[in-house]
Design a protein around this motif. Structure first.
Motif, PDB file in Angstrom:
ATOM      1  N   THR A 114       0.832  -1.211   0.000  1.00  0.00           N
ATOM      2  CA  THR A 114       0.000   0.000   0.000  1.00  0.00           C
ATOM      3  C   THR A 114       0.862   1.255   0.000  1.00  0.00           C
ATOM      4  O   THR A 114       0.549   2.239  -0.683  1.00  0.00           O
ATOM      5  CB  THR A 114      -0.930  -0.001   1.226  1.00  0.00           C
ATOM      6  OG1 THR A 114      -1.674  -1.219   1.273  1.00  0.00           O
ATOM      7  CG2 THR A 114      -1.903   1.176   1.163  1.00  0.00           C
ATOM      8  N   GLY A 124      -3.705   9.653  -5.179  1.00  0.00           N
ATOM      9  CA  GLY A 124      -4.667   8.576  -5.041  1.00  0.00           C
ATOM     10  C   GLY A 124      -5.002   7.889  -6.349  1.00  0.00           C
ATOM     11  O   GLY A 124      -4.827   8.462  -7.428  1.00  0.00           O
ATOM     12  N   ILE A 127     -11.453   6.111  -5.653  1.00  0.00           N
ATOM     13  CA  ILE A 127     -12.242   5.370  -4.669  1.00  0.00           C
ATOM     14  C   ILE A 127     -12.554   3.965  -5.167  1.00  0.00           C
ATOM     15  O   ILE A 127     -12.967   3.766  -6.311  1.00  0.00           O
ATOM     16  CB  ILE A 127     -13.554   6.124  -4.353  1.00  0.00           C
ATOM     17  CG1 ILE A 127     -13.229   7.468  -3.669  1.00  0.00           C
ATOM     18  CG2 ILE A 127     -14.472   5.295  -3.460  1.00  0.00           C
ATOM     19  CD1 ILE A 127     -14.437   8.339  -3.429  1.00  0.00           C
ATOM     20  N   ASP A 128     -12.289   2.988  -4.310  1.00  0.00           N
ATOM     21  CA  ASP A 128     -12.572   1.566  -4.553  1.00  0.00           C
ATOM     22  C   ASP A 128     -11.707   0.964  -5.661  1.00  0.00           C
ATOM     23  O   ASP A 128     -12.020  -0.104  -6.198  1.00  0.00           O
ATOM     24  CB  ASP A 128     -14.056   1.361  -4.886  1.00  0.00           C
ATOM     25  CG  ASP A 128     -14.526  -0.048  -4.532  1.00  0.00           C
ATOM     26  OD1 ASP A 128     -13.979  -0.631  -3.575  1.00  0.00           O
ATOM     27  OD2 ASP A 128     -15.424  -0.573  -5.209  1.00  0.00           O
ATOM     28  N   PHE A 130      -8.431   0.292  -5.114  1.00  0.00           N
ATOM     29  CA  PHE A 130      -7.274  -0.331  -4.443  1.00  0.00           C
ATOM     30  C   PHE A 130      -7.066  -1.773  -4.884  1.00  0.00           C
ATOM     31  O   PHE A 130      -5.946  -2.179  -5.221  1.00  0.00           O
ATOM     32  CB  PHE A 130      -7.461  -0.277  -2.924  1.00  0.00           C
ATOM     33  CG  PHE A 130      -6.398  -1.010  -2.159  1.00  0.00           C
ATOM     34  CD1 PHE A 130      -5.202  -0.385  -1.836  1.00  0.00           C
ATOM     35  CD2 PHE A 130      -6.574  -2.333  -1.765  1.00  0.00           C
ATOM     36  CE1 PHE A 130      -4.210  -1.058  -1.138  1.00  0.00           C
ATOM     37  CE2 PHE A 130      -5.586  -3.017  -1.066  1.00  0.00           C
ATOM     38  CZ  PHE A 130      -4.409  -2.380  -0.753  1.00  0.00           C
ATOM     39  N   GLN A 155      -5.581   2.904   3.367  1.00  0.00           N
ATOM     40  CA  GLN A 155      -6.374   2.773   2.150  1.00  0.00           C
ATOM     41  C   GLN A 155      -6.962   4.116   1.723  1.00  0.00           C
ATOM     42  O   GLN A 155      -7.046   4.406   0.532  1.00  0.00           O
ATOM     43  CB  GLN A 155      -7.491   1.747   2.338  1.00  0.00           C
ATOM     44  CG  GLN A 155      -8.294   1.504   1.075  1.00  0.00           C
ATOM     45  CD  GLN A 155      -8.877   0.123   0.992  1.00  0.00           C
ATOM     46  OE1 GLN A 155      -8.554  -0.759   1.781  1.00  0.00           O
ATOM     47  NE2 GLN A 155      -9.750  -0.089   0.016  1.00  0.00           N
ATOM     48  N   SER A 158      -4.198   5.868  -0.082  1.00  0.00           N
ATOM     49  CA  SER A 158      -3.912   5.268  -1.394  1.00  0.00           C
ATOM     50  C   SER A 158      -5.001   5.581  -2.415  1.00  0.00           C
ATOM     51  O   SER A 158      -4.723   5.653  -3.620  1.00  0.00           O
ATOM     52  CB  SER A 158      -3.750   3.755  -1.262  1.00  0.00           C
ATOM     53  OG  SER A 158      -4.979   3.134  -0.923  1.00  0.00           O
ATOM     54  N   GLU A 159      -6.235   5.785  -1.951  1.00  0.00           N
ATOM     55  CA  GLU A 159      -7.340   6.001  -2.894  1.00  0.00           C
ATOM     56  C   GLU A 159      -7.668   7.477  -3.120  1.00  0.00           C
ATOM     57  O   GLU A 159      -7.991   7.868  -4.250  1.00  0.00           O
ATOM     58  CB  GLU A 159      -8.589   5.268  -2.403  1.00  0.00           C
ATOM     59  CG  GLU A 159      -8.461   3.750  -2.467  1.00  0.00           C
ATOM     60  CD  GLU A 159      -9.742   3.015  -2.117  1.00  0.00           C
ATOM     61  OE1 GLU A 159      -9.830   1.813  -2.404  1.00  0.00           O
ATOM     62  OE2 GLU A 159     -10.662   3.657  -1.543  1.00  0.00           O
TER      63      GLU A 159
END
Length: 299
Positions: A114, A124, A127-128, A130, A155, A158-159
């Motif tokens: 990550t 990022g 969203i979603d 990852f 997370q 990362s997003e």
């Protein structure tokens, strides 16, 4: 979250029937916590439970016999549940040594991957997204498919970047400030409810550091319900403690009995399934088959 809300309700209501209802709900939530099989969740609960009891008795100041009786009842409930699941609890604790804390190091491997995503995509990946980008940056691990980072905070970065995490931390800080501010209220009822809310939020925040609580739909709904209560709690005009009359108590008891009837078999099946996994790891084939058979019959 439900554990600490039940705790707050137990110390809030003076009616014995109401206390019995919420002690029962506490027992159900505790059994559910044990069956999550998460040692980190157990540890988080123990730490915050100690904090809850310490803060409560610090506020009370005066020792009363009823608090001793209530404490004994609590210990008895916890003791009975731990005894019921003693094999499972001991196995999960004991297995950490021979497996060399495999679960922890698996999480660390996911966190390393990550961090690589964050370094390569500082703004990022979306969203979603990852689970789709992670295989490119994965660290060698026996986890072939990773849905989540096993840390909501990592997370989020990362997003939706570090700005997303800072926004979420600011939101959490506002909730905690309001909850702890409400604890300063001299009224006992206000203090107990605020303490329950604060401990529920604190549990969620700690667990989110090493797991993906926010990605479980039921958890997310409950979290935002508690957040809404916390935000509105300092508005004294809106505060109204629900009075549990005998009819409402009876209704709650009936509802809980139905829940117990429905979920008891699920709890037992989960218990036997996990014990079967334990038997398999010990190469105890006959016991494993016996426990798996029991689990199948219950479901």
């Amino acid at each position: 979250i439900g554990l600490f809300l039940s705790l707050a309700a137990i110390f809030l209501y003076k009616n014995l029937l109401a206390k019995a209802v919420f002690i029962s709900s506490f027992a159900i939530f505790l059994a559910t916590l044990i069956l999550t099989n998460s040692r980190l969740s157990w540890l988080a609960f123990i730490i915050i439970f100690i904090f809850f009891i310490f803060e409560l008795f610090r506020k009370i100041h005066v020792f009363k016999a009823k608090w001793l009786i209530l404490t004994i009842i609590f210990l008895a409930v916890i003791g009975v549940i731990l005894w019921q699941f003693r094999g499972l609890v001991w196995w999960r604790i004991h297995i950490s040594v021979p497996t060399q804390f495999q679960s922890l190091f698996q999480r660390i491997d996911v966190w390393k991957g990550t961090v690589k995503i964050i370094l390569n995509y500082p703004f990022g990946v979306g969203i979603d997204a990852f689970q789709y980008i992670y295989p490119v940056f994965r660290t060698h691990s026996d986890r072939f498919f990773v849905d989540y980072a096993h840390s909501d905070y990592l997370q989020i970065i990362s997003e939706i970047s570090i700005l997303g995490l800072l926004t979420f931390i600011w939101f959490l800080s506002c909730l905690f400030l309001k909850a702890f501010k409400a604890q300063a209220d001299n009224r006992y009822s206000e203090f107990v409810v605020a303490l329950g809310i604060a401990c529920a939020l604190l549990t969620f925040a700690l667990q989110s550091a090493v797991d993906f609580c926010m990605h479980i739909f039921a958890n997310a709904i409950l979290f935002f319900i508690i957040a809404a209560i916390s935000i509105s709690y300092n508005n004294k005009k809106e505060i109204k403690i629900i009075t549990l009359n005998k009819y409402l108590n009876i209704g709650i008891i009936i509802f809980m009995m139905i829940c117990l009837f429905v979920y008891t078999n699920i709890y037992k099946a989960e218990k036997y399934f996990i014990l079967g996994q334990k038997n398999l790891s010990e190469l105890n084939w006959s016991s494993a088959l016996n426990n798996f058979t029991k689990a199948i019959k219950l479901m």
